[in-house]
Design a protein around this motif. Sequence first.
Motif, PDB file in Angstrom:
ATOM      1  N   THR A   1      14.313  -3.390  -7.074  1.00 38.78           N
ATOM      2  CA  THR A   1      13.356  -3.811  -8.113  1.00 38.78           C
ATOM      3  C   THR A   1      12.497  -4.961  -7.614  1.00 38.78           C
ATOM      4  N   ARG A   2      13.125  -5.934  -6.966  1.00 43.12           N
ATOM      5  CA  ARG A   2      12.387  -7.086  -6.449  1.00 43.12           C
ATOM      6  C   ARG A   2      11.320  -6.649  -5.445  1.00 43.12           C
ATOM      7  N   ARG A   3      11.683  -5.737  -4.559  1.00 44.30           N
ATOM      8  CA  ARG A   3      10.726  -5.269  -3.549  1.00 44.30           C
ATOM      9  C   ARG A   3       9.579  -4.483  -4.186  1.00 44.30           C
ATOM     10  N   ILE A   4       9.930  -3.610  -5.121  1.00 45.09           N
ATOM     11  CA  ILE A   4       8.910  -2.757  -5.734  1.00 45.09           C
ATOM     12  C   ILE A   4       7.918  -3.575  -6.553  1.00 45.09           C
ATOM     13  N   THR A   5       8.426  -4.507  -7.349  1.00 43.75           N
ATOM     14  CA  THR A   5       7.537  -5.273  -8.233  1.00 43.75           C
ATOM     15  C   THR A   5       6.741  -6.330  -7.488  1.00 43.75           C
ATOM     16  N   ALA A   6       7.102  -6.622  -6.242  1.00 51.25           N
ATOM     17  CA  ALA A   6       6.353  -7.610  -5.464  1.00 51.25           C
ATOM     18  C   ALA A   6       5.066  -7.031  -4.890  1.00 51.25           C
ATOM     19  N   ALA A   7       4.924  -5.716  -4.908  1.00 54.90           N
ATOM     20  CA  ALA A   7       3.749  -5.080  -4.320  1.00 54.90           C
ATOM     21  C   ALA A   7       2.542  -5.198  -5.248  1.00 54.90           C
ATOM     22  N   PRO A   8       1.336  -5.201  -4.688  1.00 53.12           N
ATOM     23  CA  PRO A   8       0.131  -5.199  -5.525  1.00 53.12           C
ATOM     24  C   PRO A   8       0.099  -3.951  -6.404  1.00 53.12           C
ATOM     25  N   ALA A   9      -0.390  -4.104  -7.619  1.00 59.00           N
ATOM     26  CA  ALA A   9      -0.469  -2.981  -8.571  1.00 59.00           C
ATOM     27  C   ALA A   9       0.867  -2.258  -8.682  1.00 59.00           C
ATOM     28  N   ALA A  10       1.934  -3.041  -8.767  1.00 58.42           N
ATOM     29  CA  ALA A  10       3.286  -2.473  -8.788  1.00 58.42           C
ATOM     30  C   ALA A  10       3.548  -1.697 -10.078  1.00 58.42           C
ATOM     31  N   PRO A  11       4.377  -0.664 -10.002  1.00 61.72           N
ATOM     32  CA  PRO A  11       4.765   0.048 -11.219  1.00 61.72           C
ATOM     33  C   PRO A  11       5.726  -0.790 -12.050  1.00 61.72           C
ATOM     34  N   ARG A  12       5.899  -0.422 -13.295  1.00 63.79           N
ATOM     35  CA  ARG A  12       6.921  -1.052 -14.129  1.00 63.79           C
ATOM     36  C   ARG A  12       8.285  -0.492 -13.742  1.00 63.79           C
ATOM     37  N   VAL A  13       9.306  -1.302 -13.870  1.00 64.60           N
ATOM     38  CA  VAL A  13      10.658  -0.847 -13.568  1.00 64.60           C
ATOM     39  C   VAL A  13      11.515  -0.965 -14.820  1.00 64.60           C
ATOM     40  N   LEU A  14      12.125   0.146 -15.196  1.00 60.69           N
ATOM     41  CA  LEU A  14      13.061   0.181 -16.316  1.00 60.69           C
ATOM     42  C   LEU A  14      14.448   0.387 -15.732  1.00 60.69           C
ATOM     43  N   VAL A  15      15.310  -0.602 -15.879  1.00 63.57           N
ATOM     44  CA  VAL A  15      16.636  -0.572 -15.276  1.00 63.57           C
ATOM     45  C   VAL A  15      17.615   0.160 -16.183  1.00 63.57           C
ATOM     46  N   LEU A  16      18.390   1.064 -15.601  1.00 63.53           N
ATOM     47  CA  LEU A  16      19.435   1.777 -16.324  1.00 63.53           C
ATOM     48  C   LEU A  16      20.771   1.110 -16.025  1.00 63.53           C
ATOM     49  N   THR A  17      21.541   0.838 -17.052  1.00 62.08           N
ATOM     50  CA  THR A  17      22.753   0.041 -16.887  1.00 62.08           C
ATOM     51  C   THR A  17      23.890   0.585 -17.738  1.00 62.08           C
ATOM     52  N   THR A  18      25.079   0.026 -17.534  1.00 61.06           N
ATOM     53  CA  THR A  18      26.224   0.328 -18.379  1.00 61.06           C
ATOM     54  C   THR A  18      26.722  -0.976 -18.975  1.00 61.06           C
ATOM     55  N   PHE A  19      27.696  -0.891 -19.854  1.00 64.70           N
ATOM     56  CA  PHE A  19      28.131  -2.064 -20.612  1.00 64.70           C
ATOM     57  C   PHE A  19      28.674  -3.185 -19.739  1.00 64.70           C
ATOM     58  N   ASP A  20      29.212  -2.864 -18.573  1.00 65.21           N
ATOM     59  CA  ASP A  20      29.880  -3.893 -17.783  1.00 65.21           C
ATOM     60  C   ASP A  20      29.002  -4.507 -16.699  1.00 65.21           C
ATOM     61  N   GLU A  21      27.689  -4.398 -16.853  1.00 64.72           N
ATOM     62  CA  GLU A  21      26.786  -4.857 -15.799  1.00 64.72           C
ATOM     63  C   GLU A  21      25.803  -5.919 -16.282  1.00 64.72           C
ATOM     64  N   ASP A  22      26.251  -6.791 -17.197  1.00 66.96           N
ATOM     65  CA  ASP A  22      25.349  -7.781 -17.771  1.00 66.96           C
ATOM     66  C   ASP A  22      24.689  -8.669 -16.725  1.00 66.96           C
ATOM     67  N   GLU A  23      25.475  -9.170 -15.772  1.00 63.93           N
ATOM     68  CA  GLU A  23      24.909 -10.089 -14.784  1.00 63.93           C
ATOM     69  C   GLU A  23      23.857  -9.388 -13.941  1.00 63.93           C
ATOM     70  N   ALA A  24      24.095  -8.138 -13.608  1.00 59.56           N
ATOM     71  CA  ALA A  24      23.105  -7.375 -12.855  1.00 59.56           C
ATOM     72  C   ALA A  24      21.819  -7.216 -13.664  1.00 59.56           C
TER      73      ALA A  24
END
Length: 215
Positions: free
Chosen positions: A70-93
């Motif tokens: 996500t960090r690499r993708i969003t750092a690019a010019p005209a970067a796409p939006r990133v929607l992260v998929l997660t589970t209940f035990d991944e709050d810190e991530a």
Amino acid sequence: MPADPLRVLLADDEPLFRGTVRVLLDAQPDLAVVGEAGTGREACALAARTAVDVVLMDVRMPEVDGVAATRRITAAPAAPRVLVLTTFDEDEAVHEALRAGASGFLLKDAPPTRLLDAVRAVAAGEALLAPSVTRRLIADFLARAPRPDRLAGVTPRERDVLALITRGLSNREIEQRLHVGRHTVKTHIGHLMAKLAARDRAQLVIAGYEAGLAD
């Protein structure tokens, strides 16, 4: 003429999950899957060479994890939006992914209609925070020492707008609460994004949490 469909990149190491989501998205006239990645490295490469509006990014990815990707993708010019998929035990991530530039997060077992709405909302620049996880996200931020210096240079009125954004109000609700017009709200949000180096509403929400405005 109808608008071009939103271009979506699927990044998940489970082929069955990717296939299921692809069928769901491609069945919508306004959405189109333009690529699939089974690793974080593949996701970064595809996002760099393919016109993409939204990346659906699993947090747990081989080679390069979802946060780093996500960090690499969003750092690019005209970067796409990133929607992260997660589970209940991944709050810190989730916290780290939002700081890395993700526009929001959604539980992997969310209903299909919720996923479709999330892709469209993120593409439109809105923050998308899964309701069942948001409470713990807010609690975590509130447990940390607020950083009032985060708002250096922000005017009192902009602070009011940021506080309402942090609490989840829409632009329309902010207009009604502050008794101002649509253009005024958009102007304040534009100023906040510039002053806080935020590329979308999700990052404004993070800034509001960090400044202690979520009470």
